[in-house]
Design an enzyme around this catalytic site. Structure first.
Site, PDB file in Angstrom:
ATOM      1  N   SER A 221       0.844  -1.189   0.000  1.00 34.79           N
ATOM      2  CA  SER A 221       0.000   0.000   0.000  1.00 34.79           C
ATOM      3  C   SER A 221       0.885   1.247   0.000  1.00 34.79           C
ATOM      4  O   SER A 221       1.708   1.413  -0.895  1.00 34.79           O
ATOM      5  CB  SER A 221      -0.965  -0.037   1.188  1.00 34.79           C
ATOM      6  OG  SER A 221      -1.986   0.925   1.047  1.00 34.79           O
ATOM      7  N   GLU A 354      -9.079  -5.395  -4.609  1.00 35.93           N
ATOM      8  CA  GLU A 354      -8.533  -4.345  -3.750  1.00 35.93           C
ATOM      9  C   GLU A 354      -9.604  -3.394  -3.214  1.00 35.93           C
ATOM     10  O   GLU A 354      -9.682  -3.132  -2.018  1.00 35.93           O
ATOM     11  CB  GLU A 354      -7.506  -3.506  -4.532  1.00 35.93           C
ATOM     12  CG  GLU A 354      -6.256  -4.235  -4.936  1.00 35.93           C
ATOM     13  CD  GLU A 354      -5.168  -4.203  -3.868  1.00 35.93           C
ATOM     14  OE1 GLU A 354      -5.439  -3.754  -2.738  1.00 35.93           O
ATOM     15  OE2 GLU A 354      -4.045  -4.639  -4.179  1.00 35.93           O
ATOM     16  N   HIS A 447      -8.022  -5.325  -0.238  1.00 41.40           N
ATOM     17  CA  HIS A 447      -6.758  -4.662   0.074  1.00 41.40           C
ATOM     18  C   HIS A 447      -6.183  -5.175   1.394  1.00 41.40           C
ATOM     19  O   HIS A 447      -6.898  -5.297   2.382  1.00 41.40           O
ATOM     20  CB  HIS A 447      -7.002  -3.155   0.169  1.00 41.40           C
ATOM     21  CG  HIS A 447      -5.767  -2.334   0.302  1.00 41.40           C
ATOM     22  ND1 HIS A 447      -4.836  -2.222  -0.702  1.00 41.40           N
ATOM     23  CD2 HIS A 447      -5.310  -1.561   1.317  1.00 41.40           C
ATOM     24  CE1 HIS A 447      -3.859  -1.412  -0.310  1.00 41.40           C
ATOM     25  NE2 HIS A 447      -4.121  -0.997   0.917  1.00 41.40           N
TER      26      HIS A 447
END
Length: 535
Positions: A221, A354, A447
């Site tokens: 990330s 995600e 995610h």
């Protein structure tokens, strides 16, 4: 950008980084003082270049938590480049250091206002080694406003993969990316912290049985975006020889209203002049309430604000500043496109779903066409709705998740992979387990869902089925083989080939009771030609 600065970037980044690493790898006095590391036996106490540290045993690994890699950035050192650590006497116990200031969140439930936070954690296998081990330096995610290296307990990754793992805290939000006219380092203090940690690794890796000539920088990330920044930063030359970007890339950006209602289109990278203008505007609101001393600069006066007050404005500074300094002379996206990045092998990938992690921000999703229109505008919306017809999905929420996953995450990562693959091997992947214990039921491979397959987040052994445990082992084997050699392949797992430059192909990673590990065309699966044409 001046021609001189562009020449600096070109000269620093085009040479093969592995050669630069060799030049930076002379062992420190601290490393040579550890005779045990030369014999392959890891001691319980290690001497770093600033003092001795004690380990604790976790499973088949030794863990050295809470090692300072830079001086506390407090008082006059707030909003300055990281400074050297003051050496200590005695032995520091293995105890996690403070997470950097952040508001309360799932990772740091009570939040933190402790600016004394520049600590890292080192995890090494307990087993003897015949030669120095490869090192993986992990930069945590969290949107540049939350998260900590403390959260990534790495005992299973280090022990199974036979590598040294270093996890890093770095300054976040207003503490890490503040800018002000005339302030050196504006918008880059967090990136400078990461580089200070990488330099610490160069000086101290041998003391822990690691090889400073064989360092991989990795992150997820915002950590993946940080890796991209380091890939394109001249001041990180010689600090690593491989890179891993998980769910974060050089080209990451988002459209209007795509992650949250009311959100404006943007990216993590802003010109330093904009970051500084933002800081000047913020400072203009704060300075009238401060008792600045005669002749004191505005920045020095702002440094007197208590941390527990500063934390209220945490989110105003979450973009990384580029231009005007050697840390980021160019936007990482532009640097990558121009081929101005360190020549190192790369792993780059995403999770299949995600954007499902952001669905809750939109409440109950019923009007899918309205959301698409708010993101791309009335003129382009019909094209998106034809490419992603609602009839192809089980719900409006699933359709919106697919659109935003592809637009924001997958295709920005794919385009970064395409550009990097012109110069270096790029191993592309997609994590596709629909039932990760880190994802809420029904959200699929959302995610961050892959992190439990590599780490013990928070030191917790999350429950994995037998097939998920096998996938975890295979992923650790892929990742750590890459850390050791620059090639993720080896026995007990399907072959993984570098992607080409045109279509990005890689591996889909899922348990055998779902789709298993198999080749996937990421460009096609995520409609990336469509999104490239739409923009």
């Amino acid at each position: 950008m001046t021609k001189k600065l562009l020449a600096l970037l070109t000269a620093a980044l085009v040479p093969v980084a592995g050669a630069a690493v060799l030049s930076a790898a002379a062992p420190s006095e601290a490393a040579t003082d550890n005779a045990a590391s030369r014999t392959g036996v890891q001691p319980d106490v290690v001497r770093t270049d600033s003092g001795r540290v004690q380990s604790k045993t976790v499973g088949q690994a030794r863990v050295f938590d809470g090692i300072p890699y830079a001086a506390p950035p407090v008082g006059a050192l707030r909003w300055k480049a990281p400074q050297p650590v003051q050496p200590w006497t005695g032995v520091r116990e293995s105890k996690l250091g403070n997470p950097c200031p952040q508001q309360a969140n799932s990772e740091v439930p009570k939040g933190s206002t402790a600016e004394d936070c520049l600590y890292l954690n080192v995890t090494t296998p307990t087993a003897p080694a015949r030669k120095p081990r490869a090192v993986m330096v992990w930069i945590p995610g969290g949107g540049f406003f939350e998260g900590a290296g403390n959260s990534y307990e790495a005992s299973k990754l280090a022990a199974r993969g036979d590598v040294v793992v270093v996890t890093v805290n770095y300054r976040l939000g207003i503490y890490g990316f503040f800018g002000y006219p005339g302030l050196p380092g504006s918008g880059t203090f967090g990136l400078q912290d990461q580089q200070a940690a990488l330099r610490w690794v160069q000086r101290n890796a041998r003391a822990f049985g690691g090889d400073p000539r064989n360092v991989t920088v990795a992150g997820e990330s915002a950590g993946g975006m940080s890796v991209c920044a380091q890939l394109t930063s001249p001041t990180s030359t010689g600090l690593f020889s491989k890179a891993i970007m998980q769910s974060g890339s050089c080209n990451f950006n988002w459209g209007d209203n795509s992650q949250y209602p009311g959100q404006a289109a943007d990216s993590p990278w802003h010109p330093i002049r904009d970051v500084q203008a933002n800081g000047k505007e913020w400072g203009a609101e704060k300075l009238p309430d401060l008792h600045c001393k005669p002749g004191q600069s505005a920045v020095d006066c702002l440094r007197t604000i208590d941390s527990d007050v500063l934390i209220d404005d945490m989110f105003q500074f979450t973009q990384l500043g580029y231009g005007g300094s050697a840390v980021l002379p160019l936007s990482p996206a532009k640097a990558l496109q121009a081929g101005l990045f360190h020549r190192v092998p790369i792993i780059s990938g995403n999770n299949h779903d995600e954007a499902a992690a952001w669905l809750s921000a939109f409440g109950e999703i019923k009007d899918y066409p309205k959301l698409v229109t708010a993101m791309v505008g009335a003129k382009k919306a019909p094209k998106v709705l034809r490419e992603y017809p609602l009839s192809s999905y089980e719900s409006p929420a699933a359709a919106w998740s697919a659109v935003t996953t592809d637009r924001i995450w997958s295709c920005t990562q794919v385009s970064s992979g395409q550009q990097a693959a012109r110069k270096v091997p790029v191993y592309a992947y997609e994590f596709a387990d629909k039932h990760s214990p880190l994802a809420a039921p029904g959200l699929g491979a959302a995610h961050a869902a892959e992190l439990v397959y590599l780490f013990r987040p928070g030191g917790i052994d999350f429950p994995l089925t037998a097939t998920q445990q096998t996938l975890s082992n295979q992923m650790i084997d892929y990742w750590t083989a890459f850390v050791r050699t620059g090639n993720p392949n080896g026995p007990g797992r399907p072959a993984w080939s570098p992607t080409g430059q045109h279509e990005v192909k890689g591996l889909s990673l899922a348990p055998t009771d779902q789709t298993g590990i198999h080749p996937v065309n990421l460009s096609t699966e995520h409609h990336c030609a469509f999104w490239a044409g739409l923009s």
